[in-house]
Motif scaffolding. Structure first.
Motif, PDB file in Angstrom:
ATOM      1  N   GLN A 163       0.847  -1.191   0.000  1.00  0.00           N
ATOM      2  CA  GLN A 163       0.000   0.000   0.000  1.00  0.00           C
ATOM      3  C   GLN A 163       0.883   1.241   0.000  1.00  0.00           C
ATOM      4  O   GLN A 163       1.812   1.345   0.794  1.00  0.00           O
ATOM      5  CB  GLN A 163      -0.905   0.036   1.236  1.00  0.00           C
ATOM      6  CG  GLN A 163      -1.902  -1.087   1.292  1.00  0.00           C
ATOM      7  CD  GLN A 163      -2.718  -1.027   2.570  1.00  0.00           C
ATOM      8  OE1 GLN A 163      -2.436  -0.254   3.475  1.00  0.00           O
ATOM      9  NE2 GLN A 163      -3.738  -1.871   2.644  1.00  0.00           N
ATOM     10  N   ASN A 164       0.593   2.171  -0.872  1.00  0.00           N
ATOM     11  CA  ASN A 164       1.256   3.492  -0.904  1.00  0.00           C
ATOM     12  C   ASN A 164       2.766   3.440  -1.086  1.00  0.00           C
ATOM     13  O   ASN A 164       3.457   4.394  -0.752  1.00  0.00           O
ATOM     14  CB  ASN A 164       0.950   4.288   0.360  1.00  0.00           C
ATOM     15  CG  ASN A 164      -0.520   4.455   0.588  1.00  0.00           C
ATOM     16  OD1 ASN A 164      -1.315   4.496  -0.353  1.00  0.00           O
ATOM     17  ND2 ASN A 164      -0.915   4.526   1.844  1.00  0.00           N
TER      18      ASN A 164
ATOM     19  N   ASP B 173       4.990   2.554   0.667  1.00  0.00           N
ATOM     20  CA  ASP B 173       5.762   2.606   1.904  1.00  0.00           C
ATOM     21  C   ASP B 173       5.140   1.750   3.010  1.00  0.00           C
ATOM     22  O   ASP B 173       5.543   1.827   4.156  1.00  0.00           O
ATOM     23  CB  ASP B 173       5.964   4.043   2.382  1.00  0.00           C
ATOM     24  CG  ASP B 173       4.665   4.731   2.749  1.00  0.00           C
ATOM     25  OD1 ASP B 173       3.592   4.124   2.588  1.00  0.00           O
ATOM     26  OD2 ASP B 173       4.729   5.890   3.207  1.00  0.00           O
ATOM     27  N   THR B 174       4.164   0.941   2.652  1.00  0.00           N
ATOM     28  CA  THR B 174       3.520   0.039   3.604  1.00  0.00           C
ATOM     29  C   THR B 174       3.471  -1.354   2.999  1.00  0.00           C
ATOM     30  O   THR B 174       3.008  -1.544   1.876  1.00  0.00           O
ATOM     31  CB  THR B 174       2.096   0.518   3.944  1.00  0.00           C
ATOM     32  OG1 THR B 174       2.177   1.837   4.492  1.00  0.00           O
ATOM     33  CG2 THR B 174       1.451  -0.400   4.957  1.00  0.00           C
TER      34      THR B 174
ATOM     35  N   ILE C 172       2.020  -5.564   9.676  1.00  0.00           N
ATOM     36  CA  ILE C 172       2.038  -4.366   8.829  1.00  0.00           C
ATOM     37  C   ILE C 172       3.354  -3.630   9.070  1.00  0.00           C
ATOM     38  O   ILE C 172       3.625  -3.164  10.178  1.00  0.00           O
ATOM     39  CB  ILE C 172       0.844  -3.443   9.148  1.00  0.00           C
ATOM     40  CG1 ILE C 172      -0.461  -4.197   8.942  1.00  0.00           C
ATOM     41  CG2 ILE C 172       0.904  -2.180   8.289  1.00  0.00           C
ATOM     42  CD1 ILE C 172      -1.686  -3.440   9.425  1.00  0.00           C
ATOM     43  N   TYR C 173       4.174  -3.526   8.021  1.00  0.00           N
ATOM     44  CA  TYR C 173       5.433  -2.786   8.070  1.00  0.00           C
ATOM     45  C   TYR C 173       5.196  -1.439   7.393  1.00  0.00           C
ATOM     46  O   TYR C 173       4.836  -1.388   6.224  1.00  0.00           O
ATOM     47  CB  TYR C 173       6.536  -3.550   7.336  1.00  0.00           C
ATOM     48  CG  TYR C 173       6.890  -4.865   7.977  1.00  0.00           C
ATOM     49  CD1 TYR C 173       7.888  -4.924   8.938  1.00  0.00           C
ATOM     50  CD2 TYR C 173       6.235  -6.035   7.630  1.00  0.00           C
ATOM     51  CE1 TYR C 173       8.231  -6.131   9.536  1.00  0.00           C
ATOM     52  CE2 TYR C 173       6.561  -7.246   8.221  1.00  0.00           C
ATOM     53  CZ  TYR C 173       7.557  -7.279   9.173  1.00  0.00           C
ATOM     54  OH  TYR C 173       7.886  -8.464   9.756  1.00  0.00           O
ATOM     55  N   THR C 174       5.416  -0.350   8.135  1.00  0.00           N
ATOM     56  CA  THR C 174       5.149   0.992   7.621  1.00  0.00           C
ATOM     57  C   THR C 174       6.365   1.878   7.841  1.00  0.00           C
ATOM     58  O   THR C 174       7.011   1.812   8.887  1.00  0.00           O
ATOM     59  CB  THR C 174       3.937   1.615   8.347  1.00  0.00           C
ATOM     60  OG1 THR C 174       2.834   0.731   8.223  1.00  0.00           O
ATOM     61  CG2 THR C 174       3.562   2.958   7.747  1.00  0.00           C
TER      62      THR C 174
ATOM     63  N   ASN D 219       7.823   5.543   8.518  1.00  0.00           N
ATOM     64  CA  ASN D 219       7.435   6.827   9.084  1.00  0.00           C
ATOM     65  C   ASN D 219       8.557   7.818   8.783  1.00  0.00           C
ATOM     66  O   ASN D 219       9.616   7.784   9.411  1.00  0.00           O
ATOM     67  CB  ASN D 219       7.207   6.695  10.591  1.00  0.00           C
ATOM     68  CG  ASN D 219       6.684   7.968  11.206  1.00  0.00           C
ATOM     69  OD1 ASN D 219       6.692   9.027  10.592  1.00  0.00           O
ATOM     70  ND2 ASN D 219       6.236   7.863  12.440  1.00  0.00           N
TER      71      ASN D 219
END
Length: 138
Positions: free
Chosen positions: A74-75, A77-78, A85-87, A89
């Motif tokens: 997702q996006n 960067d996720t 869930i690896y995001t 920041n």
């Protein structure tokens, strides 16, 4: 020979000052060489630690992706692997796993998925970039 031993003049103040000045210059040069070497060693240690950290993240993500059937991006960067869930920041320069800090000092984290191929690129604060491509076989 006896005339040299009977010479009681000693050192003059000018000679003593010259020795002190020359010794001081030599000590300053040696000390600056030592400090430069210490700074270079510390810089290399920091870069090596950054490289190890980035390689560790890529290794963990690759292992997790290979163990599962469910991978979503997702996006850019996720990354969602099963229920994890690896995001990234960008404000804190961290990668989080389920809200907890997974890795610090990350400048960039990009994930792309095209068909059955996932590309992950990570750049550390020091500019060290590593990239991996994983082909899903399921």
């Amino acid at each position: 020979m006896k005339s040299l031993l009977k010479n009681n003049k000693g050192l003059t103040l000018v000679e003593l000052l010259a020795v002190i000045v020359i010794s001081s210059i030599i000590m300053i040069v040696l000390f600056s060489i030592f400090l430069n070497g210490q700074n270079q060693a510390q810089t290399q240690r920091d870069k090596n630690l950054q490289l190890i950290d980035v390689a560790y993240v890529l290794k963990v993500l690759t292992r997790e992706i290979r163990k599962t059937d469910i991978v979503e991006v997702q996006n850019n960067d996720t990354l969602i692997i099963d229920n994890d869930i690896y995001t990234f920041n960008s404000a804190d320069n961290t990668i989080t796993k389920n809200g907890d800090v997974f890795q610090n000092n990350i400048n960039q984290f990009q994930v792309n998925k095209v068909l059955n191929k996932i590309t992950i690129q990570i750049t550390s604060i020091d500019g060290i970039t590593q990239k991996t491509e994983i082909v899903l076989r399921r």
